[in-house]
Design an enzyme around this catalytic site. Structure first.
Site, PDB file in Angstrom:
ATOM      1  N   ASN A   9       1.166  -1.170  -0.217  1.00 28.01           N
ATOM      2  CA  ASN A   9       0.049  -0.029   0.100  1.00 28.01           C
ATOM      3  C   ASN A   9       1.125   1.232   0.031  1.00 28.01           C
ATOM      4  O   ASN A   9       1.517   1.800   1.010  1.00 28.01           O
ATOM      5  CB  ASN A   9      -0.850   0.088   1.334  1.00 28.01           C
ATOM      6  CG  ASN A   9      -1.647   1.101   1.521  1.00 28.01           C
ATOM      7  OD1 ASN A   9      -1.724   2.140   0.643  1.00 28.01           O
ATOM      8  ND2 ASN A   9      -2.231   1.603   2.759  1.00 28.01           N
ATOM      9  N   LYS A  11       0.285   4.197  -0.405  1.00 35.01           N
ATOM     10  CA  LYS A  11      -0.507   5.670   0.340  1.00 35.01           C
ATOM     11  C   LYS A  11      -0.143   6.600  -0.905  1.00 35.01           C
ATOM     12  O   LYS A  11      -0.311   6.475  -1.981  1.00 35.01           O
ATOM     13  CB  LYS A  11       0.068   5.882   1.494  1.00 35.01           C
ATOM     14  CG  LYS A  11       0.172   4.655   2.454  1.00 35.01           C
ATOM     15  CD  LYS A  11       0.327   4.711   3.919  1.00 35.01           C
ATOM     16  CE  LYS A  11       0.413   3.560   4.824  1.00 35.01           C
ATOM     17  NZ  LYS A  11       0.303   3.584   5.866  1.00 35.01           N
ATOM     18  N   HIS A  94      -9.278   1.266   4.745  1.00 34.11           N
ATOM     19  CA  HIS A  94      -8.061   1.368   5.554  1.00 34.11           C
ATOM     20  C   HIS A  94      -8.130   2.167   6.883  1.00 34.11           C
ATOM     21  O   HIS A  94      -8.848   3.144   6.733  1.00 34.11           O
ATOM     22  CB  HIS A  94      -7.100   1.893   4.650  1.00 34.11           C
ATOM     23  CG  HIS A  94      -5.674   1.792   5.081  1.00 34.11           C
ATOM     24  ND1 HIS A  94      -5.224   2.996   5.812  1.00 34.11           N
ATOM     25  CD2 HIS A  94      -4.520   0.801   5.084  1.00 34.11           C
ATOM     26  CE1 HIS A  94      -3.758   2.399   6.241  1.00 34.11           C
ATOM     27  NE2 HIS A  94      -3.623   1.554   5.686  1.00 34.11           N
ATOM     28  N   GLU A  96      -6.487   4.450   7.906  1.00 37.61           N
ATOM     29  CA  GLU A  96      -6.097   5.957   7.587  1.00 37.61           C
ATOM     30  C   GLU A  96      -7.409   6.633   6.758  1.00 37.61           C
ATOM     31  O   GLU A  96      -7.819   7.725   7.159  1.00 37.61           O
ATOM     32  CB  GLU A  96      -5.010   6.160   6.525  1.00 37.61           C
ATOM     33  CG  GLU A  96      -3.797   6.037   7.458  1.00 37.61           C
ATOM     34  CD  GLU A  96      -2.710   5.703   6.657  1.00 37.61           C
ATOM     35  OE1 GLU A  96      -2.619   5.566   5.472  1.00 37.61           O
ATOM     36  OE2 GLU A  96      -1.683   4.937   7.211  1.00 37.61           O
ATOM     37  N   GLU A 162      -5.129  -4.961  10.598  1.00 38.58           N
ATOM     38  CA  GLU A 162      -4.174  -4.174  10.757  1.00 38.58           C
ATOM     39  C   GLU A 162      -4.542  -3.347  12.070  1.00 38.58           C
ATOM     40  O   GLU A 162      -5.115  -2.388  12.325  1.00 38.58           O
ATOM     41  CB  GLU A 162      -4.306  -3.241   9.624  1.00 38.58           C
ATOM     42  CG  GLU A 162      -4.028  -3.882   8.193  1.00 38.58           C
ATOM     43  CD  GLU A 162      -3.539  -2.618   7.413  1.00 38.58           C
ATOM     44  OE1 GLU A 162      -2.386  -2.933   6.854  1.00 38.58           O
ATOM     45  OE2 GLU A 162      -4.070  -1.639   7.258  1.00 38.58           O
ATOM     46  N   GLY A 168       2.490   2.084  10.682  1.00 38.98           N
ATOM     47  CA  GLY A 168       3.469   3.114  10.533  1.00 38.98           C
ATOM     48  C   GLY A 168       4.019   3.611  11.735  1.00 38.98           C
ATOM     49  O   GLY A 168       4.731   4.655  11.776  1.00 38.98           O
ATOM     50  N   SER A 208       3.638  -2.350  10.209  1.00 36.35           N
ATOM     51  CA  SER A 208       5.247  -2.317  10.377  1.00 36.35           C
ATOM     52  C   SER A 208       5.674  -3.754  10.140  1.00 36.35           C
ATOM     53  O   SER A 208       6.667  -4.141  10.871  1.00 36.35           O
ATOM     54  CB  SER A 208       5.514  -2.052  11.797  1.00 36.35           C
ATOM     55  OG  SER A 208       5.085  -0.467  12.305  1.00 36.35           O
ATOM     56  N   GLY A 230       5.072   1.267   4.673  1.00 36.84           N
ATOM     57  CA  GLY A 230       6.410   1.837   4.850  1.00 36.84           C
ATOM     58  C   GLY A 230       7.300   0.896   3.961  1.00 36.84           C
ATOM     59  O   GLY A 230       8.189   1.377   3.130  1.00 36.84           O
TER      60      GLY A 230
HETATM   61  C1  PEP Z   1      -0.673   0.147   6.089  1.00 39.92           C
HETATM   62  O1  PEP Z   1      -0.677   1.133   5.899  1.00 39.92           O
HETATM   63  O2  PEP Z   1      -1.650  -0.832   5.803  1.00 39.92           O
HETATM   64  C2  PEP Z   1       0.516  -0.493   6.930  1.00 39.92           C
HETATM   65  C3  PEP Z   1       0.426  -1.733   7.472  1.00 39.92           C
HETATM   66  O3  PEP Z   1       1.421   0.569   6.852  1.00 39.92           O
HETATM   67  P1  PEP Z   1       2.961   0.209   7.485  1.00 39.92           P
HETATM   68  O4  PEP Z   1       3.324  -1.157   7.015  1.00 39.92           O
HETATM   69  O5  PEP Z   1       3.864   1.166   7.440  1.00 39.92           O
HETATM   70  O6  PEP Z   1       2.739   0.011   9.101  1.00 39.92           O
END
Ligand code: PEP
Length: 254
Positions: A9, A11, A94, A96, A162, A168, A208, A230
C-alpha cells in the site's frame, strides 16, 4: 492451500516516474510464482502501472473506490473506471480512511460491494486502536467490524487485520497477538460463510511488517500474507518480504 498475498500500500507516495522505475526493478527480479504480489500506487500512477505489469506476476490495485458507479461525487473514483484501466484489486476501509476521512463500517462495506459487483478483488481492512486493545475490546471491535461482511462474496475477498497501533509506528503485533486475532477472524468468517469458505479466505497481517519480522509473522498458521505500507516503498525490502513469504509457503524457515 492458501496462496500467500504480499500487497504493498503505497499511500500518497510515488508519481508516474517513480512508479515506473519501481515496477521495472521489481519485474526484473524473479517474482516467485508461489506468492501473489500486489502493488497499490496512487490513482494517477495506476494507468502507467497497469501498462507495465499487465501479463506479469505483479497485480495492480487501487487504494480506495466509491460505492456508486457514476454521479455527482466530486473527487471520487468509481469501480468501473478502475476496471477500464486494467485494475483488478482494491483496498477498502483502511484505518487511515477511517480515522482521517470519516470512513465507517457502513461506507467500507458499500465500497466493497460496489467493487465486487465490478469484478474487483477486495482487501477489506479492519483492526483495533490502542485504546480499544488496552480496554480489552479487541475481539468486540473485530466482531463489529466483520458483522456485515456476510453480504460480500467470500471468493473475491481478502481480510487485512491491521492493528491501528502498529501501522506506521514501527511497533508490530507479536506473533502470539497476530495469530490470536487471525484465528478469531477465521472463526468469524466461518460463522458468516461456513467453514469451507472461511478456510479459503486469506487473512493478511498489516502493521510495520518488514524484512526483519516477515518470517516470524508470515509463518503463522492463520497469517496468509501481508499488507505493507512503509516497507513496500523500497523495492528491495518489498522483494525481501516476498521472498520470505515464498520460503514460509514452502514450509521452510529462513
Ligand atoms: C498500512 O498502511 O496498511 C500499513 C500496514 O503500513 P505500515 O506497514 O507502514 O505499518
Amino acid at each position: 492451500m492458501r496462496t500467500p498475498l504480499i500487497a504493498g500500500n503505497w499511500k500518497m507516495h510515488k508519481g508516474v516516474a517513480e512508479t515506473t522505475g519501481y515496477l521495472e526493478e521489481l519485474l526484473a527480479e524473479d517474482v516467485p510464482t508461489t506468492v501473489d504480489v500486489l502493488c497499490c500506487p496512487p490513482f494517477t500512477a495506476l494507468p502507467a502501472a497497469t501498462m507495465i505489469a499487465t501479463g506479469s506476476a505483479v497485480h495492480i490495485g487501487a487504494q480506495n473506490v466509491h460505492w456508486e458507479s457514476t454521479g455527482a461525487f466530486t473527487g471520487e473514483i468509481a469501480a468501473p473506471m478502475l476496471v477500464e484501466i486494467g485494475i483488478t484489486w482494491v483496498i477498502v476501509g483502511h484505518s487511515e480512511r477511517r480515522t482521517l476521512f470519516g470512513e465507517t463500517d457502513a461506507t467500507a462495506l458499500a465500497r466493497a460491494k460496489a467493487a465486487q459487483a465490478a469484478s474487483l478483488e477486495v482487501i477489506y481492512c479492519i483492526g483495533e486502536s490502542l485504546e480499544e486493545r488496552d480496554a480489552g475490546a479487541t475481539f468486540a471491535v473485530l466482531e463489529r467490524q466483520t458483522e456485515a461482511l456476510g453480504e460480500l462474496d467470500p471468493t473475491h475477498l481478502v481480510l487485512a487485520y491491521e492493528p491501528v497501533w502498529a501501522i506506521g509506528t514501527g511497533r508490530t503485533a507479536t506473533a502470539a497477538q497476530a495469530q490470536e486475532a487471525h484465528a478469531f477472524l477465521r472463526l468469524r468468517l466461518a460463522a458468516l460463510f461456513g467453514g469451507e469458505a472461511a478456510a479459503a479466505i486469506r487473512i493478511l497481517y498489516g502493521g510495520s511488517l518488514k524484512p526483519d519480522n516477515a518470517n516470524e509473522l508470515l509463518r503463522l498458521a492463520d497469517v496468509d500474507g501481508g499488507l505493507i505500507g512503509g516497507a513496500s516503498l523500497d523495492v528491495r525490502s518489498f522483494s525481501a518480504i516476498i521472498r520470505a513469504a515464498a520460503v514460509c509457503a514452502a514450509g521452510d524457515t529462513l
